[in-house]
Design an enzyme around this catalytic site. Structure first.
Site, PDB file in Angstrom:
ATOM      1  N   LYS A  51      14.314 -40.102  -0.902  1.00 29.85           N
ATOM      2  CA  LYS A  51      13.355 -39.628  -0.061  1.00 29.85           C
ATOM      3  C   LYS A  51      14.755 -38.537   0.776  1.00 29.85           C
ATOM      4  O   LYS A  51      14.348 -38.152   1.981  1.00 29.85           O
ATOM      5  CB  LYS A  51      12.164 -40.199   1.231  1.00 29.85           C
ATOM      6  CG  LYS A  51      11.921 -40.946   0.700  1.00 29.85           C
ATOM      7  CD  LYS A  51      10.918 -39.746  -1.063  1.00 29.85           C
ATOM      8  CE  LYS A  51      10.470 -38.718  -0.347  1.00 29.85           C
ATOM      9  NZ  LYS A  51       9.446 -38.287  -1.857  1.00 29.85           N
ATOM     10  N   HIS A 115      19.993 -44.456  -6.201  1.00 33.80           N
ATOM     11  CA  HIS A 115      20.008 -44.408  -5.239  1.00 33.80           C
ATOM     12  C   HIS A 115      20.267 -45.651  -4.428  1.00 33.80           C
ATOM     13  O   HIS A 115      20.412 -46.564  -3.685  1.00 33.80           O
ATOM     14  CB  HIS A 115      17.858 -44.496  -4.874  1.00 33.80           C
ATOM     15  CG  HIS A 115      17.311 -43.761  -4.751  1.00 33.80           C
ATOM     16  ND1 HIS A 115      17.534 -42.679  -4.050  1.00 33.80           N
ATOM     17  CD2 HIS A 115      15.806 -43.627  -4.831  1.00 33.80           C
ATOM     18  CE1 HIS A 115      16.505 -41.875  -4.138  1.00 33.80           C
ATOM     19  NE2 HIS A 115      15.498 -42.006  -5.417  1.00 33.80           N
ATOM     20  N   ARG A 137      20.343 -36.978   4.339  1.00 30.35           N
ATOM     21  CA  ARG A 137      19.426 -36.659   4.832  1.00 30.35           C
ATOM     22  C   ARG A 137      19.463 -37.525   6.033  1.00 30.35           C
ATOM     23  O   ARG A 137      19.902 -37.815   6.040  1.00 30.35           O
ATOM     24  CB  ARG A 137      18.128 -36.227   3.966  1.00 30.35           C
ATOM     25  CG  ARG A 137      16.945 -35.768   5.446  1.00 30.35           C
ATOM     26  CD  ARG A 137      15.728 -35.830   3.996  1.00 30.35           C
ATOM     27  NE  ARG A 137      14.917 -34.931   4.784  1.00 30.35           N
ATOM     28  CZ  ARG A 137      13.507 -34.777   3.569  1.00 30.35           C
ATOM     29  NH1 ARG A 137      12.834 -35.633   3.597  1.00 30.35           N
ATOM     30  NH2 ARG A 137      12.705 -34.136   4.671  1.00 30.35           N
ATOM     31  N   SER A 145       9.486 -39.621   5.549  1.00 27.23           N
ATOM     32  CA  SER A 145       9.229 -39.111   4.270  1.00 27.23           C
ATOM     33  C   SER A 145       9.197 -40.787   3.538  1.00 27.23           C
ATOM     34  O   SER A 145       8.698 -40.608   2.930  1.00 27.23           O
ATOM     35  CB  SER A 145      10.105 -38.417   4.049  1.00 27.23           C
ATOM     36  OG  SER A 145      10.071 -37.898   2.441  1.00 27.23           O
ATOM     37  N   PHE A 236      10.873 -25.236  -2.139  1.00 30.35           N
ATOM     38  CA  PHE A 236      10.097 -26.574  -2.213  1.00 30.35           C
ATOM     39  C   PHE A 236       8.503 -25.581  -2.183  1.00 30.35           C
ATOM     40  O   PHE A 236       7.658 -26.706  -2.606  1.00 30.35           O
ATOM     41  CB  PHE A 236       9.155 -26.613  -0.360  1.00 30.35           C
ATOM     42  CG  PHE A 236       8.482 -27.641  -0.021  1.00 30.35           C
ATOM     43  CD1 PHE A 236       8.913 -28.958  -0.359  1.00 30.35           C
ATOM     44  CD2 PHE A 236       7.558 -27.428   0.471  1.00 30.35           C
ATOM     45  CE1 PHE A 236       8.344 -30.139  -0.075  1.00 30.35           C
ATOM     46  CE2 PHE A 236       6.790 -28.784   0.605  1.00 30.35           C
ATOM     47  CZ  PHE A 236       7.859 -29.723   0.482  1.00 30.35           C
ATOM     48  N   PHE A 262       3.566 -36.353  -2.802  1.00 31.47           N
ATOM     49  CA  PHE A 262       4.830 -36.158  -3.356  1.00 31.47           C
ATOM     50  C   PHE A 262       6.300 -35.284  -2.633  1.00 31.47           C
ATOM     51  O   PHE A 262       6.826 -35.674  -2.465  1.00 31.47           O
ATOM     52  CB  PHE A 262       5.397 -36.233  -4.710  1.00 31.47           C
ATOM     53  CG  PHE A 262       6.774 -36.561  -5.139  1.00 31.47           C
ATOM     54  CD1 PHE A 262       7.373 -38.298  -4.337  1.00 31.47           C
ATOM     55  CD2 PHE A 262       7.339 -36.000  -5.266  1.00 31.47           C
ATOM     56  CE1 PHE A 262       8.288 -38.411  -5.475  1.00 31.47           C
ATOM     57  CE2 PHE A 262       9.340 -36.001  -5.676  1.00 31.47           C
ATOM     58  CZ  PHE A 262       9.096 -37.081  -5.259  1.00 31.47           C
TER      59      PHE A 262
END
Length: 302
Positions: A51, A115, A137, A145, A236, A262
């Site tokens: 995320k 990940h 992030r 998120s 986005f 999502f």
């Protein structure tokens, strides 16, 4: 591939551990094969903490590789174009997915998603000197998120309350381990390997500049009109409506977009809508301690 109907009750994922890091049970049972994965020298790895703008990064990279050809980028869903290396789901008869199998069957050059924290990346990626793009992030937005993603995705463990999930996030008792260790580990590794380390917040603030960094890293050129088209198609708003990127075409019954889409907001600073003053104070104190040993700096707002 068949889709699960929402009427089926899908059990929540169970978790296990690999070297102290939490993973879903299917990942744990496949771990030896993941670790022995054979990378090829022209593989590109996109690595992120979950995320942190993964799908966004994937879409940008794919658009670059397809030289801005929107149709080519829509020939398949994100998770088929870019195998999710360690992810596997065998427990749902209607939906099985093995990133490993998908990657092994794919012709070169491959773009693969992970990940994994840096210490758990299969050694062959370093041996083959593969290029890696890492997107990071800020912790607060990443936490918010993740919380919403856990709420809507039954292939992940139940997050519990917001308060409980924040506690798990701070102690690193979440899938793929501690956010702090993840971003710091990859930050350290970037000096020894071919890693382009990007920030979600920079990408939001100046996408053109960040995409130019990716172009340079991938040794690609792009005409300005193609770049503008790419910027438009990876915004986005556009991606939220793109069924090949927004995870609405598959995993029905596993991902419940009515709980939370999502592609939720894609903004910087949304954490302010969730953190209480007390939570923010507690989080900041803990954050300061955990980030004291790194030169890594994040923007919590734009």
């Amino acid at each position: 591939m068949e889709n699960l109907s929402l009427k089926q009750t899908v059990p929540r994922a169970e978790v296990g551990e690999v070297e102290g890091i939490l993973f879903t049970k299917p990942i744990c049972s496949m771990w030896n094969q993941v670790w022995k994965f054979k990378a090829r020298p022209d593989d590109l790895l996109i690595a992120t903490y979950a995320k942190a703008g993964t799908t966004w990064t994937q879409e940008i990279v794919d658009m670059i590789q397809q030289n801005g050809d929107v149709e080519k980028c829509r020939h398949a869903t994100t998770y088929r174009r870019h195998p999710f290396l360690e992810w596997s789901m065998q427990e749902y008869s209607a939906v099985s997915y093995s990133g490993l199998e998908l990657a092994e069957a794919m012709p070169s050059p491959r773009t693969i998603k992970t990940h994994l924290p840096v210490q758990l990346v299969p050694p062959c990626f370093w041996e083959q000197n593969c290029k890696i793009i890492y997107m990071a992030r800020n912790a607060k937005d990443n936490l918010v998120s993740s919380y919403h993603f856990h709420r809507m995705n039954k292939a992940l463990p139940d997050p519990g309350t917001w308060e409980e999930f924040m506690e798990k996030f701070m102690t690193g008792k979440v899938l793929w381990g501690s956010w702090y260790d993840h971003v710091k580990g990859w930050w350290k590794a970037k000096d020894k390997h071919r890693i382009l380390y990007l920030f979600y917040e920079d990408m939001k603030e100046n996408p053109k500049q960040e995409i130019q960094k990716i172009l340079k890293f991938l040794e690609k050129d792009m005409k300005s009109e193609v770049l503008n088209c790419l910027l438009h198609n990876t915004s986005f708003e556009m991606m939220k409506e793109n069924p090949m990127a927004n995870y609405t075409t598959e995993f029905q019954g596993i991902m419940d977009h009515s709980v939370s889409p999502f592609m939720r907001k894609g903004v910087v600073g949304d954490w302010k809508n969730y953190f209480t003053v007390a939570q923010n104070k507690k989080f900041n104190g803990d954050y300061k301690k955990k980030m004291a040993d790194t030169s890594l700096v994040f923007h919590m707002e734009l």
